[in-house]
Enzyme design. Structure first.
Site, short mmCIF file in Angstrom:
data_model
loop_
_atom_site.label_atom_id
_atom_site.label_comp_id
_atom_site.label_asym_id
_atom_site.label_seq_id
_atom_site.Cartn_x
_atom_site.Cartn_y
_atom_site.Cartn_z
N SER A 149 0.87 -1.16 0.03
CA SER A 149 0.18 -0.08 -0.03
C SER A 149 0.93 1.21 0.03
O SER A 149 1.56 1.42 -0.82
CB SER A 149 -0.97 0.01 1.25
OG SER A 149 -1.85 0.86 1.11
N ARG A 218 -11.83 6.78 9.41
CA ARG A 218 -11.51 5.43 9.40
C ARG A 218 -12.39 4.42 8.80
O ARG A 218 -12.15 3.54 7.99
CB ARG A 218 -11.05 4.98 10.99
CG ARG A 218 -10.84 3.76 10.97
CD ARG A 218 -9.33 3.29 10.14
NE ARG A 218 -8.78 1.91 10.57
CZ ARG A 218 -7.86 1.52 9.93
NH1 ARG A 218 -7.21 2.08 8.75
NH2 ARG A 218 -7.33 0.29 10.27
N ASP A 320 -8.52 -6.31 -4.90
CA ASP A 320 -8.11 -5.05 -4.69
C ASP A 320 -8.77 -3.78 -5.79
O ASP A 320 -8.18 -3.84 -6.80
CB ASP A 320 -6.58 -4.89 -4.59
CG ASP A 320 -6.10 -3.50 -3.97
OD1 ASP A 320 -7.05 -2.71 -3.87
OD2 ASP A 320 -4.90 -3.34 -3.79
N HIS A 353 -7.83 -5.18 -0.79
CA HIS A 353 -6.59 -4.47 -0.53
C HIS A 353 -5.90 -4.79 0.69
O HIS A 353 -4.90 -4.92 0.74
CB HIS A 353 -6.91 -2.94 -0.51
CG HIS A 353 -5.63 -2.08 -0.44
ND1 HIS A 353 -4.75 -2.13 -1.25
CD2 HIS A 353 -5.20 -1.18 0.84
CE1 HIS A 353 -3.70 -1.19 -0.73
NE2 HIS A 353 -3.86 -0.89 0.37
N ASP A 354 -6.71 -5.27 1.83
CA ASP A 354 -6.07 -5.87 2.98
C ASP A 354 -5.43 -7.15 2.77
O ASP A 354 -4.69 -7.52 3.96
CB ASP A 354 -6.94 -5.72 4.19
CG ASP A 354 -6.91 -4.26 4.88
OD1 ASP A 354 -6.26 -3.53 4.57
OD2 ASP A 354 -7.77 -4.19 5.80
#
Length: 375
Positions: A149, A218, A320, A353-354
């Site tokens: 990232s 967040r 992602d 993405h994580d």
């Protein structure tokens, strides 16, 4: 020899000056970092790990606030791809962050917090600060720089700015520039923070900070780190059980009726306990400014032209949508055009993405194979 199981945490105060892309100059510069393992006699085993937006230097050791394991303990440790028995591992808290490196929460020369007086920074500024730290540690050259990232952005920036110091670069779930969509999501988060009355123009350090705004920021960002398939599998439209209502039922109000709502609220509330709202503003702005091709008339290959001797490994994930595989392919095409040796793989994962942070044996095998193949 120190205990390499949990790393050695330190803070280096570097005299500087550090000239920033904005034209401002920062001095002195504090960089908090952890090291694992020991530098070899020839200095050839150093690996720099770069963290993502809300990460920190605690890559493989327990977090001092949350007590949770290091954010990449799956990748770093004994018998793992990045092993302190073989490598001297360095992970530094980025400039502008809030875990010991110079940032908005740091004290300025007048003894007060910088707050919004802290100069705006870029990813390149973060990398230059890391280079100063490596000079301080006596590390002239890195066998590899690795990151996912925003960490991947830093890794690519290292290869572009300091190619003579980087033998290999691993960029995972990254991009060479922030897209309009990326910028848009960050702006939603920044506005949520700045709209919170407790933000007080950034001068909140003597009282309660903008917890509500930071939590919303967040929550919005966390959605981009996941995939639709992953959310559907984990939560679907299932209702949240509550006291007195163990089976879950609609409240016909605005409580967290759905499990996914409860999950996002938990992510937001837990985040405010470990992160500074002003740092969130500064780091997201640095990411938005990131565009490796911009100084080269928009030609990304020119950014990598000095790095022809650096080996690259670029990894993406099929779910992602924040930094999709197409972005990684553009990086690889530019590396090929620059004549830099590059390998590329798209991995399959339901985690979005994580995925680079979560259980991914395939990623471990790719990183291990690439690092083991280093000359």
């Amino acid at each position: 020899m120190h205990d390499t199981r949990f790393g050695l945490a330190r803070t280096a105060t570097l005299a500087g000056p550090l000239a920033l892309d904005s034209g401002a100059v920062l001095a002195p510069v504090d960089i908090a970092y952890e090291t694992y393992g020991n530098l070899s006699a020839d200095g050839g085993n150093a690996i720099l790990i770069c963290h993502a937006l809300t990460g920190d230097q605690h890559v493989a050791s327990p977090h001092p606030i949350t007590g949770k394991p290091g954010w990449w303990a799956r990748m770093v440790g004994a018998g793992k791809p990045i092993d302190p028995a073989r490598h001297f591992i360095i992970c530094a808290n980025v400039l502008g962050s809030c875990m010991g490196s110079s940032g908005p929460a740091s004290l300025a020369a007048d003894g007060a917090r910088y707050a919004m007086r802290f100069p705006v920074i870029t990813v390149a500024d973060m990398v230059r600060a890391q280079a100063m730290l490596l000079d301080h540690l006596g590390v002239a050259r890195l066998s590899a720089v690795v990151g996912g990232s925003m960490g991947g952005m830093q890794a690519l920036c290292w290869a572009a700015l300091f190619p003579e110091r980087v033998a290999a670069c691993v960029a995972i779930a990254a991009t060479a520039r922030h897209s309009a969509q990326n910028i848009a999501f960050h702006e939603v988060g920044r506005q949520a923070i700045m709209a919170d009355p407790a933000w007080r123009g950034g001068d909140y350090y003597d009282g309660a900070g903008p917890a509500a705004g930071l939590a919303v920021a967040r929550m919005a960002a966390h959605i981009t780190y996941l995939s639709e398939a992953g959310l559907t599998e984990k939560f679907g439209r299932r209702l949240q059980a509550r006291p007195g209502n163990s089976n879950g039922a609609k409240s016909f109000g605005f409580d967290a009726d759905f499990q996914v709502e409860s999950y996002l609220r938990h992510q937001g509330l837990s985040f405010v306990d470990r992160f500074d709202a002003n740092s969130y503003l500064y780091i997201t702005r640095a990411m938005d400014y990131f565009d490796l091709a911009e100084p080269h008339g928009g030609r990304l290959s020119l950014a990598f032209a000095p790095a022809r001797a650096t080996r690259f490994c670029v990894v993406s994930f099929d779910t992602d949508w924040l930094y999709p595989t197409a972005e990684s392919r553009l990086i690889v095409q530019a590396l090929n055009a620059a004549g830099a040796p590059a390998s590329f793989v798209e991995l399959s994962s339901p985690f979005g993405h994580d995925a680079f942070l979560l259980d991914s044996p395939e990623l471990n095998r790719v990183v291990d194979g690439f690092l083991q193949a280093a000359p």
